[in-house]
Design a protein around this motif. Sequence first.
Motif, PDB file in Angstrom:
ATOM      1  N   THR A 133       0.825  -1.208   0.000  1.00  0.00           N
ATOM      2  CA  THR A 133       0.000   0.000   0.000  1.00  0.00           C
ATOM      3  C   THR A 133       0.856   1.254   0.000  1.00  0.00           C
ATOM      4  OG1 THR A 133      -1.724  -1.197   1.178  1.00  0.00           O
ATOM      5  CG2 THR A 133      -1.872   1.195   1.200  1.00  0.00           C
ATOM      6  N   THR A 134       1.947   1.245   0.751  1.00  0.00           N
ATOM      7  CA  THR A 134       2.799   2.442   0.810  1.00  0.00           C
ATOM      8  C   THR A 134       3.429   2.742  -0.548  1.00  0.00           C
ATOM      9  OG1 THR A 134       4.627   1.080   1.607  1.00  0.00           O
ATOM     10  CG2 THR A 134       3.335   2.257   3.263  1.00  0.00           C
ATOM     11  N   VAL A 135       3.810   1.706  -1.260  1.00  0.00           N
ATOM     12  CA  VAL A 135       4.403   1.898  -2.586  1.00  0.00           C
ATOM     13  C   VAL A 135       3.334   2.386  -3.563  1.00  0.00           C
ATOM     14  CG1 VAL A 135       5.624   0.760  -4.478  1.00  0.00           C
ATOM     15  CG2 VAL A 135       6.160   0.167  -2.119  1.00  0.00           C
ATOM     16  N   VAL A 136       2.124   1.846  -3.451  1.00  0.00           N
ATOM     17  CA  VAL A 136       1.020   2.292  -4.302  1.00  0.00           C
ATOM     18  C   VAL A 136       0.735   3.772  -4.029  1.00  0.00           C
ATOM     19  CG1 VAL A 136      -1.457   2.048  -4.754  1.00  0.00           C
ATOM     20  CG2 VAL A 136      -0.012   0.023  -4.599  1.00  0.00           C
ATOM     21  N   ARG A 137       0.703   4.153  -2.753  1.00  0.00           N
ATOM     22  CA  ARG A 137       0.431   5.546  -2.392  1.00  0.00           C
ATOM     23  C   ARG A 137       1.510   6.470  -2.962  1.00  0.00           C
ATOM     24  NH1 ARG A 137       0.285   4.996   2.774  1.00  0.00           N
ATOM     25  NH2 ARG A 137      -1.904   4.443   2.789  1.00  0.00           N
ATOM     26  N   THR A 138       2.778   6.070  -2.845  1.00  0.00           N
ATOM     27  CA  THR A 138       3.881   6.869  -3.388  1.00  0.00           C
ATOM     28  C   THR A 138       3.754   6.992  -4.904  1.00  0.00           C
ATOM     29  OG1 THR A 138       5.313   6.107  -1.607  1.00  0.00           O
ATOM     30  CG2 THR A 138       6.390   7.050  -3.541  1.00  0.00           C
ATOM     31  N   THR A 139       3.417   5.891  -5.549  1.00  0.00           N
ATOM     32  CA  THR A 139       3.241   5.904  -6.999  1.00  0.00           C
ATOM     33  C   THR A 139       2.072   6.811  -7.388  1.00  0.00           C
ATOM     34  OG1 THR A 139       4.080   3.643  -7.078  1.00  0.00           O
ATOM     35  CG2 THR A 139       2.922   4.443  -9.027  1.00  0.00           C
ATOM     36  N   LEU A 140       0.987   6.730  -6.644  1.00  0.00           N
ATOM     37  CA  LEU A 140      -0.174   7.587  -6.914  1.00  0.00           C
ATOM     38  C   LEU A 140       0.195   9.057  -6.769  1.00  0.00           C
ATOM     39  CD1 LEU A 140      -2.902   5.495  -5.102  1.00  0.00           C
ATOM     40  CD2 LEU A 140      -2.982   6.165  -7.511  1.00  0.00           C
ATOM     41  N   GLU A 141       0.965   9.389  -5.743  1.00  0.00           N
ATOM     42  CA  GLU A 141       1.368  10.785  -5.545  1.00  0.00           C
ATOM     43  C   GLU A 141       2.264  11.248  -6.695  1.00  0.00           C
ATOM     44  OE1 GLU A 141       0.198  13.032  -3.470  1.00  0.00           O
ATOM     45  OE2 GLU A 141      -1.131  11.519  -2.636  1.00  0.00           O
ATOM     46  N   GLY A 142       3.080  10.341  -7.219  1.00  0.00           N
ATOM     47  CA  GLY A 142       3.877  10.679  -8.399  1.00  0.00           C
ATOM     48  C   GLY A 142       2.993  10.951  -9.608  1.00  0.00           C
ATOM     49  N   LEU A 143       1.940  10.156  -9.753  1.00  0.00           N
ATOM     50  CA  LEU A 143       0.992  10.371 -10.852  1.00  0.00           C
ATOM     51  C   LEU A 143       0.205  11.668 -10.658  1.00  0.00           C
ATOM     52  CD1 LEU A 143      -0.245   6.701 -11.334  1.00  0.00           C
ATOM     53  CD2 LEU A 143       1.158   8.026 -12.919  1.00  0.00           C
ATOM     54  N   VAL A 144      -0.105  12.003  -9.410  1.00  0.00           N
ATOM     55  CA  VAL A 144      -0.767  13.276  -9.124  1.00  0.00           C
ATOM     56  C   VAL A 144       0.153  14.421  -9.547  1.00  0.00           C
ATOM     57  CG1 VAL A 144      -1.563  14.806  -7.256  1.00  0.00           C
ATOM     58  CG2 VAL A 144      -2.253  12.411  -7.281  1.00  0.00           C
ATOM     59  N   ALA A 145       1.446  14.292  -9.220  1.00  0.00           N
ATOM     60  CA  ALA A 145       2.415  15.332  -9.571  1.00  0.00           C
ATOM     61  C   ALA A 145       2.528  15.502 -11.078  1.00  0.00           C
ATOM     62  CB  ALA A 145       3.781  14.999  -8.970  1.00  0.00           C
ATOM     63  N   ARG A 146       2.303  14.415 -11.829  1.00  0.00           N
ATOM     64  CA  ARG A 146       2.367  14.475 -13.294  1.00  0.00           C
ATOM     65  C   ARG A 146       1.006  14.742 -13.925  1.00  0.00           C
ATOM     66  NH1 ARG A 146       4.697   9.025 -13.990  1.00  0.00           N
ATOM     67  NH2 ARG A 146       6.070   9.037 -12.227  1.00  0.00           N
TER      68      ARG A 146
END
Length: 174
Positions: A133-146
């Motif tokens: 879940t933590t990796v998914v959340r980090t990935t999602l935040e990266g997608l939000v940034a993009r």
Amino acid sequence: MPEAKSPTTELLTHYSSQLAQDLERNMQEQDQVRSEIESLQARLLTLQHDHTVLATMRQALESGIPLQQAPVSAPAQGYGLPTASAPGAVRRKQTPTLVALIRAHLAEQSEPCSAAEIATALSEAHPDRVIKTTVVRTTLEGLVARSSVQRLKQGHSVFYTSLERNGPDEEGPR
């Protein structure tokens, strides 16, 4: 008796002068220590920021976020990997990146999802992969940034929705 007052006065003057010097030296040392503390606090803040950036970068690398995004319509070839015709090439099963899996999952959803819901769904759909879940959340935040994914906050909960839906109901009512 005037002579008796004179040594006492000299002694008081000497001690008073010594105390004034000691107080001044103490104040200077306090200022020096305060300056060192401020410098160390600034350095600590810089190190903490650097640690956060480095930890985020490590999570991004571990989560499979590509360092350079290829266009969505581009074929999965030509990334500098050996092809089957190249000498010594090893044929590997191509697995989609976590970014691709998350984008596809969000594009299929009609409602926003939490990082935990996405991680659970991807773990069930891909039992051969370890998805945290933590990796998914980090990935999602990266997608939000993009600007590929939108973050929605409801109270203390955070939900994500795709900004790249490709469906007929994306247009909305006319």
